[in-house]
Scaffold this motif. Sequence first.
Motif, mmCIF file in Angstrom:
data_model
loop_
_atom_site.group_PDB
_atom_site.id
_atom_site.type_symbol
_atom_site.label_atom_id
_atom_site.label_comp_id
_atom_site.label_asym_id
_atom_site.label_seq_id
_atom_site.Cartn_x
_atom_site.Cartn_y
_atom_site.Cartn_z
ATOM 1 N N ASN A 171 0.846 -1.195 0.000
ATOM 2 C CA ASN A 171 0.000 0.000 0.000
ATOM 3 C C ASN A 171 0.878 1.241 0.000
ATOM 4 O O ASN A 171 1.881 1.301 0.722
ATOM 5 N N GLY A 172 0.494 2.237 -0.773
ATOM 6 C CA GLY A 172 1.258 3.481 -0.769
ATOM 7 C C GLY A 172 0.726 4.456 -1.791
ATOM 8 O O GLY A 172 0.175 4.057 -2.831
ATOM 9 N N GLU A 173 0.908 5.741 -1.509
ATOM 10 C CA GLU A 173 0.462 6.776 -2.438
ATOM 11 C C GLU A 173 1.295 6.753 -3.717
ATOM 12 O O GLU A 173 2.380 6.159 -3.759
ATOM 13 N N THR A 174 0.798 7.411 -4.731
ATOM 14 C CA THR A 174 1.535 7.529 -5.978
ATOM 15 C C THR A 174 2.888 8.191 -5.729
ATOM 16 O O THR A 174 2.971 9.216 -5.055
ATOM 17 N N GLY A 175 3.938 7.589 -6.282
ATOM 18 C CA GLY A 175 5.267 8.180 -6.183
ATOM 19 C C GLY A 175 6.066 7.796 -4.959
ATOM 20 O O GLY A 175 7.172 8.296 -4.763
ATOM 21 N N THR A 176 5.541 6.900 -4.111
ATOM 22 C CA THR A 176 6.273 6.537 -2.894
ATOM 23 C C THR A 176 7.324 5.458 -3.140
ATOM 24 O O THR A 176 8.227 5.272 -2.315
ATOM 25 N N GLY A 177 7.210 4.718 -4.258
ATOM 26 C CA GLY A 177 8.213 3.698 -4.555
ATOM 27 C C GLY A 177 7.729 2.281 -4.299
ATOM 28 O O GLY A 177 8.507 1.430 -3.866
ATOM 29 N N LYS A 178 6.472 2.005 -4.628
ATOM 30 C CA LYS A 178 5.930 0.664 -4.376
ATOM 31 C C LYS A 178 6.627 -0.393 -5.230
ATOM 32 O O LYS A 178 6.890 -1.503 -4.759
ATOM 33 N N PHE A 280 3.191 -13.813 -6.132
ATOM 34 C CA PHE A 280 2.423 -12.632 -6.516
ATOM 35 C C PHE A 280 2.647 -11.504 -5.505
ATOM 36 O O PHE A 280 2.526 -11.705 -4.287
ATOM 37 N N ILE A 281 2.985 -10.341 -6.041
ATOM 38 C CA ILE A 281 3.061 -9.117 -5.241
ATOM 39 C C ILE A 281 2.163 -8.097 -5.930
ATOM 40 O O ILE A 281 2.295 -7.861 -7.136
ATOM 41 N N ALA A 282 1.229 -7.530 -5.198
ATOM 42 C CA ALA A 282 0.316 -6.534 -5.755
ATOM 43 C C ALA A 282 0.554 -5.197 -5.076
ATOM 44 O O ALA A 282 1.043 -5.129 -3.947
ATOM 45 N N ALA A 283 0.220 -4.138 -5.784
ATOM 46 C CA ALA A 283 0.376 -2.788 -5.233
ATOM 47 C C ALA A 283 -0.872 -1.985 -5.512
ATOM 48 O O ALA A 283 -1.513 -2.122 -6.564
ATOM 49 N N THR A 284 -1.224 -1.131 -4.552
ATOM 50 C CA THR A 284 -2.404 -0.282 -4.701
ATOM 51 C C THR A 284 -2.165 1.061 -4.034
ATOM 52 O O THR A 284 -1.435 1.149 -3.045
ATOM 53 N N ALA A 311 3.166 -1.211 4.129
ATOM 54 C CA ALA A 311 2.818 0.192 3.867
ATOM 55 C C ALA A 311 4.087 0.977 3.563
ATOM 56 O O ALA A 311 5.057 0.922 4.329
ATOM 57 N N VAL A 312 4.099 1.681 2.437
ATOM 58 C CA VAL A 312 5.221 2.540 2.076
ATOM 59 C C VAL A 312 4.872 3.960 2.518
ATOM 60 O O VAL A 312 3.889 4.530 2.041
ATOM 61 N N PRO A 313 5.641 4.557 3.431
ATOM 62 C CA PRO A 313 5.257 5.859 3.992
ATOM 63 C C PRO A 313 5.360 6.983 2.969
ATOM 64 O O PRO A 313 6.292 7.002 2.151
ATOM 65 N N ASP A 355 4.448 19.540 1.707
ATOM 66 C CA ASP A 355 3.610 18.345 1.881
ATOM 67 C C ASP A 355 3.963 17.238 0.891
ATOM 68 O O ASP A 355 3.615 16.087 1.083
ATOM 69 N N TRP A 356 4.611 17.565 -0.235
ATOM 70 C CA TRP A 356 5.072 16.597 -1.235
ATOM 71 C C TRP A 356 3.944 15.652 -1.679
ATOM 72 O O TRP A 356 4.025 14.443 -1.470
ATOM 73 N N PRO A 357 2.910 16.182 -2.322
ATOM 74 C CA PRO A 357 1.832 15.304 -2.786
ATOM 75 C C PRO A 357 2.303 14.265 -3.801
ATOM 76 O O PRO A 357 1.702 13.193 -3.907
ATOM 77 N N GLY A 358 3.376 14.572 -4.541
ATOM 78 C CA GLY A 358 3.917 13.609 -5.503
ATOM 79 C C GLY A 358 4.983 12.713 -4.927
ATOM 80 O O GLY A 358 5.556 11.883 -5.637
ATOM 81 N N ASN A 359 5.288 12.902 -3.636
ATOM 82 C CA ASN A 359 6.217 12.050 -2.902
ATOM 83 C C ASN A 359 7.614 12.015 -3.522
ATOM 84 O O ASN A 359 8.071 13.030 -4.035
ATOM 85 N N VAL A 360 8.282 10.865 -3.464
ATOM 86 C CA VAL A 360 9.680 10.777 -3.896
ATOM 87 C C VAL A 360 9.820 11.122 -5.375
ATOM 88 O O VAL A 360 10.792 11.748 -5.792
ATOM 89 N N ARG A 361 8.836 10.745 -6.164
ATOM 90 C CA ARG A 361 8.882 11.056 -7.603
ATOM 91 C C ARG A 361 8.900 12.568 -7.825
ATOM 92 O O ARG A 361 9.622 13.085 -8.682
#
Length: 444
Positions: A171-178, A280-284, A311-313, A355-361
């Motif tokens: 689990n993780g937001e867009t751009g966190t590195g899932k 299987f590894i899934a990401a959302t 969870a990817v912070p 706040d970095w809405p786009g995270n690491v990306r």
Amino acid sequence: MSRGSIVFIDDEAELCAAAEAWLGVSGFAVTSFTNPQQALDRVDPTDVDCVVTDVRMPGLSGIHVLRHFQAIAPDLPVVLLTGHGDVALAVDAMRDGAHDFIEKPYDADHLVAVLDRATERRRLGRELSRLRRAAGGAELEDRLVGLAPAMDGLRQSVLQLADIDVDVLINGETGTGKEVVARALHDFGARSKGQFVAINCAAIPETIFESEMFGHASGAFTGAAGDRVGKLEFARGGTVFLDEIESMPLALQAKVLRAIQERSIEPLGSNASRPIDVRFIAATKVDLKAESEAGRFRADLYFRLATVELAVPPLRQRREDVPLLFNLFAANAARRFKLPEAAIPQLPAGLAASDWPGNVRELKAVAERAVLGMTRPSAAQERFLPAETLADRVARFEAAAIEAALQDAGGSTAEAAERLGLARRTLNEKIVRYGLRAPADPVR
């Protein structure tokens, strides 16, 4: 644990003793020298976090000490101790690489604050150097970069799960590195010699999804001239990464669920079942449990995938990692664009608190633009930089007021300090902080 290792150089033994006592009580490990040449001969810069040196000493000056350590350890912070008459010299030294200067007589608490900043810079520099040396290496810390406790916990979970053949939901937001986490689970586990097959569930059209996933037999549909191995079978002995699995149409989720449960597939147009040996590894990026409860995602598929959840912070929850990641991305960009080391910028003021809405990306994009000199955002880029804070506005006003006072005083810091109602030492510190300098003699 020591707050930092400090070398203190001053020809006055009393000052050295006082500095050792105060800094020692404050938690620093201090080694002092009254002879600067002895310091140069004995100090191993790899064991030191910061050097503090007086400017005016018999024999070798503090500028010689600065140049010595710049030559052998450019990333070692050097702080200069100056008298009133050496402020202009110290300002020039900072432009040439000194970390900071402190005017004598100095406030002990101010010295501690300067050393805290210096040791933090040294720590980040060492971490960046380690990452550069390990580029392409196999250490997990080089994949999942960060000093925040959440990242340390994530690395421990990855190492614990890598060799366990269990399905994982990330689990993780867009751009966190899932996907980085998924690849680490694959590369550090027993399946590392097999294929890592990444499937973007949102990018495959529904009309060809079954053929892409399960393969097809010759003649299964118009244009199927021969047998085709699907992605699940192609990943034999390895890992299948189902990215954005929340985007998979409900009609297809049942077929994927069967493949996951039975570890077998039936190619399109074939009646024969084929076993698959995959993990299987899934990401959302959404709450998949809430989606299943709302009927937008199959609950049985969710529970089948979520045997283990990671969870990817988001970056806003690990802000202490922002300077480190910015430096790493900027250094990588400078090498990729074939720019000199001098092109690597400092983290723009205020960005660490974004706040970095786009995270690491998003941070990576900001670092690359900074390396290319695109420091002023266009209207479309405004979201990458935080709005100007009250502190920023006060600092800008203060810098302009000091610059005007210096001009009115003909460059005399003494007269400018009197006009502004500031102590002369305070004014000199602000001149350096804001990158100002009196046009004439700055210490009259």
